[in-house]
Write a protein that holds these residues in place. Structure first.
Motif, mmCIF file in Angstrom:
data_model
loop_
_atom_site.group_PDB
_atom_site.id
_atom_site.type_symbol
_atom_site.label_atom_id
_atom_site.label_comp_id
_atom_site.label_asym_id
_atom_site.label_seq_id
_atom_site.Cartn_x
_atom_site.Cartn_y
_atom_site.Cartn_z
ATOM 1 N N SER A 53 -0.082 -19.365 16.892
ATOM 2 C CA SER A 53 -1.063 -18.304 17.148
ATOM 3 C C SER A 53 -0.431 -16.914 17.025
ATOM 4 N N ASP A 54 0.816 -16.859 16.599
ATOM 5 C CA ASP A 54 1.526 -15.592 16.431
ATOM 6 C C ASP A 54 1.687 -15.261 14.953
ATOM 7 N N ILE A 55 2.092 -14.026 14.713
ATOM 8 C CA ILE A 55 2.439 -13.643 13.347
ATOM 9 C C ILE A 55 3.795 -12.934 13.363
ATOM 10 N N PHE A 56 4.524 -13.126 12.270
ATOM 11 C CA PHE A 56 5.757 -12.388 12.028
ATOM 12 C C PHE A 56 5.477 -11.452 10.865
ATOM 13 N N ILE A 57 5.981 -10.270 10.952
ATOM 14 C CA ILE A 57 5.872 -9.360 9.817
ATOM 15 C C ILE A 57 7.280 -9.047 9.345
ATOM 16 N N VAL A 58 7.528 -9.361 8.083
ATOM 17 C CA VAL A 58 8.807 -9.085 7.450
ATOM 18 C C VAL A 58 8.610 -7.851 6.587
ATOM 19 N N ALA A 59 9.441 -6.852 6.796
ATOM 20 C CA ALA A 59 9.363 -5.618 6.022
ATOM 21 C C ALA A 59 10.593 -5.519 5.131
ATOM 22 N N LEU A 60 10.366 -5.420 3.840
ATOM 23 C CA LEU A 60 11.452 -5.251 2.876
ATOM 24 C C LEU A 60 11.323 -3.872 2.258
ATOM 25 N N GLY A 61 12.373 -3.074 2.334
ATOM 26 C CA GLY A 61 12.325 -1.716 1.817
ATOM 27 C C GLY A 61 13.380 -1.481 0.766
ATOM 28 N N SER A 62 13.162 -0.441 -0.027
ATOM 29 C CA SER A 62 14.093 -0.095 -1.089
ATOM 30 C C SER A 62 14.265 1.417 -1.177
ATOM 31 N N ASN A 121 0.785 -1.227 0.000
ATOM 32 C CA ASN A 121 0.000 0.000 0.000
ATOM 33 C C ASN A 121 0.821 1.283 0.000
ATOM 34 N N GLN A 122 2.061 1.253 0.439
ATOM 35 C CA GLN A 122 2.966 2.407 0.457
ATOM 36 C C GLN A 122 2.473 3.546 1.348
ATOM 37 N N ASN A 123 1.835 3.197 2.453
ATOM 38 C CA ASN A 123 1.413 4.196 3.434
ATOM 39 C C ASN A 123 2.667 4.830 4.043
ATOM 40 N N PRO A 124 2.819 6.148 3.955
ATOM 41 C CA PRO A 124 4.017 6.799 4.511
ATOM 42 C C PRO A 124 4.232 6.527 5.999
ATOM 43 N N LYS A 125 3.154 6.320 6.753
ATOM 44 C CA LYS A 125 3.292 6.007 8.179
ATOM 45 C C LYS A 125 3.973 4.657 8.376
ATOM 46 N N GLY A 126 3.771 3.749 7.434
ATOM 47 C CA GLY A 126 4.395 2.431 7.525
ATOM 48 C C GLY A 126 5.910 2.505 7.472
ATOM 49 N N ILE A 127 6.428 3.443 6.716
ATOM 50 C CA ILE A 127 7.889 3.591 6.631
ATOM 51 C C ILE A 127 8.459 3.934 8.002
ATOM 52 N N VAL A 128 7.828 4.845 8.700
ATOM 53 C CA VAL A 128 8.307 5.250 10.026
ATOM 54 C C VAL A 128 8.167 4.101 11.028
ATOM 55 N N ILE A 129 7.065 3.344 10.936
ATOM 56 C CA ILE A 129 6.827 2.246 11.870
ATOM 57 C C ILE A 129 7.775 1.081 11.634
ATOM 58 N N PHE A 130 7.916 0.658 10.386
ATOM 59 C CA PHE A 130 8.677 -0.558 10.092
ATOM 60 C C PHE A 130 10.148 -0.309 9.785
ATOM 61 N N PHE A 131 10.517 0.934 9.523
ATOM 62 C CA PHE A 131 11.911 1.282 9.236
ATOM 63 C C PHE A 131 12.318 2.516 10.049
ATOM 64 N N PRO A 132 12.244 2.445 11.366
ATOM 65 C CA PRO A 132 12.462 3.645 12.182
ATOM 66 C C PRO A 132 13.846 4.273 12.016
ATOM 67 N N ASN A 133 14.858 3.462 11.796
ATOM 68 C CA ASN A 133 16.219 4.001 11.673
ATOM 69 C C ASN A 133 16.589 4.354 10.242
ATOM 70 N N LYS A 134 15.784 3.954 9.282
ATOM 71 C CA LYS A 134 16.083 4.188 7.871
ATOM 72 C C LYS A 134 14.943 4.890 7.153
ATOM 73 N N SER A 135 14.044 5.507 7.888
ATOM 74 C CA SER A 135 12.836 6.062 7.275
ATOM 75 C C SER A 135 13.136 7.129 6.222
ATOM 76 N N LYS A 136 14.236 7.820 6.331
ATOM 77 C CA LYS A 136 14.576 8.829 5.325
ATOM 78 C C LYS A 136 15.101 8.211 4.036
ATOM 79 N N ASN A 137 15.607 6.981 4.118
ATOM 80 C CA ASN A 137 16.190 6.319 2.948
ATOM 81 C C ASN A 137 15.185 5.466 2.182
ATOM 82 N N ILE A 138 14.174 4.948 2.868
ATOM 83 C CA ILE A 138 13.226 4.013 2.255
ATOM 84 C C ILE A 138 12.199 4.783 1.434
ATOM 85 N N LYS A 139 12.072 4.416 0.165
ATOM 86 C CA LYS A 139 11.134 5.078 -0.746
ATOM 87 C C LYS A 139 9.960 4.186 -1.140
ATOM 88 N N SER A 140 10.133 2.877 -1.031
ATOM 89 C CA SER A 140 9.032 1.936 -1.282
ATOM 90 C C SER A 140 9.275 0.695 -0.433
#
Length: 88
Positions: free
Chosen positions: A47-56, A18-37
């Motif tokens: 009963s758990d979930i893992f979320i893997v975030a891949l950024g570019s 979805n490319q929600n800009p808030k997601g960049i800050v949440i999932f890439f807190p230390n690289k939020s300025k570098n991640i564009k997609s």
């Protein structure tokens, strides 16, 4: 954090492009300025979930129009292997 992360996956979807800009800050807190997609991948484990975030840094690397069939296939394989790990 789990509720916030889970809210990115609607209708039992395993991926989010979805490319929600808030997601960049949440999932890439230390690289939020570098991640564009990015793509979020949800992996169910018992009963758990893992979320893997891949950024570019490339803003066109991940887009909402992208097909995710192979990624969904990979997710299914990972979930199966994780279940095998529990049994052994």
């Amino acid at each position: 954090m789990i509720k916030v992360a889970s809210s990115y996956f609607r209708d039992k979807s395993q991926t989010n492009l979805n490319q929600n800009p808030k997601g960049i800050v949440i999932f890439f807190p230390n690289k939020s300025k570098n991640i564009k997609s990015y793509i979020l991948i949800k992996i169910n484990y018992v009963s758990d979930i893992f979320i893997v975030a891949l950024g570019s840094k490339n803003s066109e690397k991940f887009s909402i129009d992208q097909q995710v069939d192979l990624i969904n296939y990979l997710i299914n394989i990972v979930e199966i292997k994780l279940k095998d790990f529990i049994i052994k």
